[in-house]
Design a protein around this motif. Structure first.
Motif, PDB file in Angstrom:
ATOM      1  N   ILE A 197      32.809  44.406  37.152  1.00 18.56           N
ATOM      2  CA  ILE A 197      34.307  45.007  37.153  1.00 18.56           C
ATOM      3  C   ILE A 197      34.749  45.429  38.479  1.00 18.56           C
ATOM      4  CG2 ILE A 197      35.945  46.804  36.356  1.00 18.56           C
ATOM      5  CD1 ILE A 197      34.284  47.075  33.850  1.00 18.56           C
ATOM      6  N   LYS A 198      33.800  46.013  39.314  1.00 17.09           N
ATOM      7  CA  LYS A 198      33.972  46.339  40.755  1.00 17.09           C
ATOM      8  C   LYS A 198      34.363  45.266  41.594  1.00 17.09           C
ATOM      9  CE  LYS A 198      30.835  47.654  43.217  1.00 17.09           C
ATOM     10  NZ  LYS A 198      29.626  48.677  43.736  1.00 17.09           N
ATOM     11  N   VAL A 199      33.576  44.030  41.299  1.00 13.37           N
ATOM     12  CA  VAL A 199      33.839  42.879  42.223  1.00 13.37           C
ATOM     13  C   VAL A 199      35.001  42.034  41.899  1.00 13.37           C
ATOM     14  CG1 VAL A 199      33.085  40.454  42.527  1.00 13.37           C
ATOM     15  CG2 VAL A 199      31.339  42.320  42.536  1.00 13.37           C
ATOM     16  N   MET A 200      35.337  42.154  40.395  1.00 18.50           N
ATOM     17  CA  MET A 200      36.619  41.379  39.689  1.00 18.50           C
ATOM     18  C   MET A 200      37.685  42.040  40.581  1.00 18.50           C
ATOM     19  SD  MET A 200      35.473  39.986  36.180  1.00 18.50           S
ATOM     20  CE  MET A 200      36.924  39.092  35.786  1.00 18.50           C
ATOM     21  N   ARG A 201      37.721  43.474  40.687  1.00 18.78           N
ATOM     22  CA  ARG A 201      38.902  44.486  40.927  1.00 18.78           C
ATOM     23  C   ARG A 201      39.018  43.951  42.429  1.00 18.78           C
ATOM     24  NH1 ARG A 201      36.975  49.553  39.575  1.00 18.78           N
ATOM     25  NH2 ARG A 201      37.912  49.461  37.564  1.00 18.78           N
ATOM     26  N   ARG A 202      37.771  43.975  43.190  1.00 16.76           N
ATOM     27  CA  ARG A 202      38.076  43.809  44.675  1.00 16.76           C
ATOM     28  C   ARG A 202      38.732  42.389  44.866  1.00 16.76           C
ATOM     29  NH1 ARG A 202      32.326  43.193  46.402  1.00 16.76           N
ATOM     30  NH2 ARG A 202      32.283  45.208  46.045  1.00 16.76           N
ATOM     31  N   TYR A 203      38.557  41.321  44.368  1.00 14.75           N
ATOM     32  CA  TYR A 203      39.144  39.965  44.663  1.00 14.75           C
ATOM     33  C   TYR A 203      40.353  39.807  43.669  1.00 14.75           C
ATOM     34  CZ  TYR A 203      35.053  39.006  47.405  1.00 14.75           C
ATOM     35  OH  TYR A 203      33.880  39.155  48.242  1.00 14.75           O
ATOM     36  N   LYS A 204      40.803  40.764  42.684  1.00 14.48           N
ATOM     37  CA  LYS A 204      42.002  40.674  42.074  1.00 14.48           C
ATOM     38  C   LYS A 204      42.040  39.345  41.236  1.00 14.48           C
ATOM     39  CE  LYS A 204      44.911  43.119  45.515  1.00 14.48           C
ATOM     40  NZ  LYS A 204      43.936  43.574  46.458  1.00 14.48           N
ATOM     41  N   VAL A 205      41.027  39.087  40.317  1.00 17.26           N
ATOM     42  CA  VAL A 205      40.828  37.861  39.426  1.00 17.26           C
ATOM     43  C   VAL A 205      40.568  38.546  38.113  1.00 17.26           C
ATOM     44  CG1 VAL A 205      39.930  36.421  41.427  1.00 17.26           C
ATOM     45  CG2 VAL A 205      38.215  37.750  39.772  1.00 17.26           C
ATOM     46  N   ARG A 206      40.713  37.600  37.171  1.00 20.01           N
ATOM     47  CA  ARG A 206      40.708  37.833  35.842  1.00 20.01           C
ATOM     48  C   ARG A 206      39.709  36.966  35.091  1.00 20.01           C
ATOM     49  NH1 ARG A 206      46.455  38.342  33.070  1.00 20.01           N
ATOM     50  NH2 ARG A 206      45.325  38.814  31.331  1.00 20.01           N
ATOM     51  N   THR A 207      39.136  36.077  35.882  1.00 21.67           N
ATOM     52  CA  THR A 207      38.133  35.078  35.574  1.00 21.67           C
ATOM     53  C   THR A 207      36.914  35.015  36.412  1.00 21.67           C
ATOM     54  OG1 THR A 207      39.634  33.644  34.228  1.00 21.67           O
ATOM     55  CG2 THR A 207      37.271  32.834  34.636  1.00 21.67           C
ATOM     56  N   LEU A 208      35.500  35.293  36.131  1.00 24.97           N
ATOM     57  CA  LEU A 208      34.513  35.081  36.890  1.00 24.97           C
ATOM     58  C   LEU A 208      33.645  34.148  36.267  1.00 24.97           C
ATOM     59  CD1 LEU A 208      32.323  36.066  39.060  1.00 24.97           C
ATOM     60  CD2 LEU A 208      31.801  38.214  37.536  1.00 24.97           C
ATOM     61  N   VAL A 209      33.128  33.344  37.315  1.00 22.36           N
ATOM     62  CA  VAL A 209      31.968  32.214  36.644  1.00 22.36           C
ATOM     63  C   VAL A 209      30.810  32.236  37.644  1.00 22.36           C
ATOM     64  CG1 VAL A 209      31.567  29.916  36.448  1.00 22.36           C
ATOM     65  CG2 VAL A 209      34.066  30.570  35.936  1.00 22.36           C
ATOM     66  N   HIS A 210      29.728  32.413  36.909  1.00 28.16           N
ATOM     67  CA  HIS A 210      28.402  32.860  37.659  1.00 28.16           C
ATOM     68  C   HIS A 210      27.145  31.923  36.727  1.00 28.16           C
ATOM     69  CE1 HIS A 210      26.455  35.851  35.287  1.00 28.16           C
ATOM     70  NE2 HIS A 210      27.734  36.295  35.268  1.00 28.16           N
TER      71      HIS A 210
END
Length: 240
Positions: free
Chosen positions: A179-192
């Protein structure tokens, strides 16, 4: 169409994975606008100056794909973080920083290998910080190839042993870190990748719907995430 893969762990000892990957390049990636490889492409990488004939052949296959019009992007994983510009030139690919925000089908998508999200594994995080330090990387590159190979083998052996002994939640991502990383980069989708636990996790970030897509590893089967006009889809396929 855009394709994303990770955790192939290519090595000469797994010719089944190599054959499946080369077929994947011909059958699917050749029709894609872009191919993203999100880390641990190779099982081990001791430096571009230590490329084996096997690794040179893989670079050649990627280069042929790029010359057919598919853009190729490569991200470091925890096994191949010493891949450098020489390999990328030979492979016709662009090296991405981790994390990287890509515009995929008009959406900002955060791409990561995923190991930096496993913050509960404090021992690994300490080792990661040391290995990725520019000074450490400089020292590693100065070591003779034989010494680097010995060190890589020891690290792989230790990693496999420790992973088996750790609780499953320790070697998985930390939800708060996601959540912290997605908030920092202002995204709603993370792929890893990295965790070898393919899935789509629906979640909330600051009261808004979001999702975390985990790429599968290539071991008993192959995995690829396809993003096209109909959305994002990940399905396994047989190696043989």
């Amino acid at each position: 169409m855009i394709l994303l893969i990770s955790d192939l762990h290519l090595e000469e000892g797994r010719p089944d994975i190599t054959r499946a990957f080369l077929r994947f390049l011909d059958d699917r990636a050749s029709h894609a606008e872009a191919l993203y490889i999100l880390g641990d492409f190779f099982e081990v990488w001791i430096g571009d100056d230590g490329m084996t004939p096997f690794q040179i052949d893989i670079a050649g296959a990627l280069k042929a794909l790029s010359e057919r019009g598919t853009r190729i992007f490569l991200m470091h994983g925890n096994r191949d973080f010493m891949i450098g510009r020489r390999f990328c030139r030979q492979a016709g690919c662009e090296l991405l920083h981790d994390p990287h925000v890509a515009k995929l089908r008009n959406e900002r998508v955060l791409l990561m290998h995923g190991d930096s999200l496993c913050t509960r594994d404090t021992g690994y995080m300490r080792l990661r910080r040391w290995l990725r330090n520019p000074i450490s990387l400089f020292v590693l590159h100065q070591l003779p190839l034989a010494k680097r190979q010995q060190l890589a083998s020891r690290l792989r052996s230790t990693s496999k042993t420790e992973t088996r002994m750790k609780a499953s939640d320790i070697v998985d991502v930390t939800p708060d870190e996601v959540i912290k990383v997605m908030r920092r980069y202002k995204v709603r989708t993370l792929v890893h990748g990295h965790t070898h636990r393919p899935a789509v996790h629906d979640m909330q970030v600051d009261g808004r719907s979001a999702r975390r897509i985990v790429l599968g590893d290539w071991d008993r089967q192959g995995w690829a995430l396809q993003i096209d006009e109909s959305g994002a889809h990940q399905q396994p396929f047989a190696l043989d």
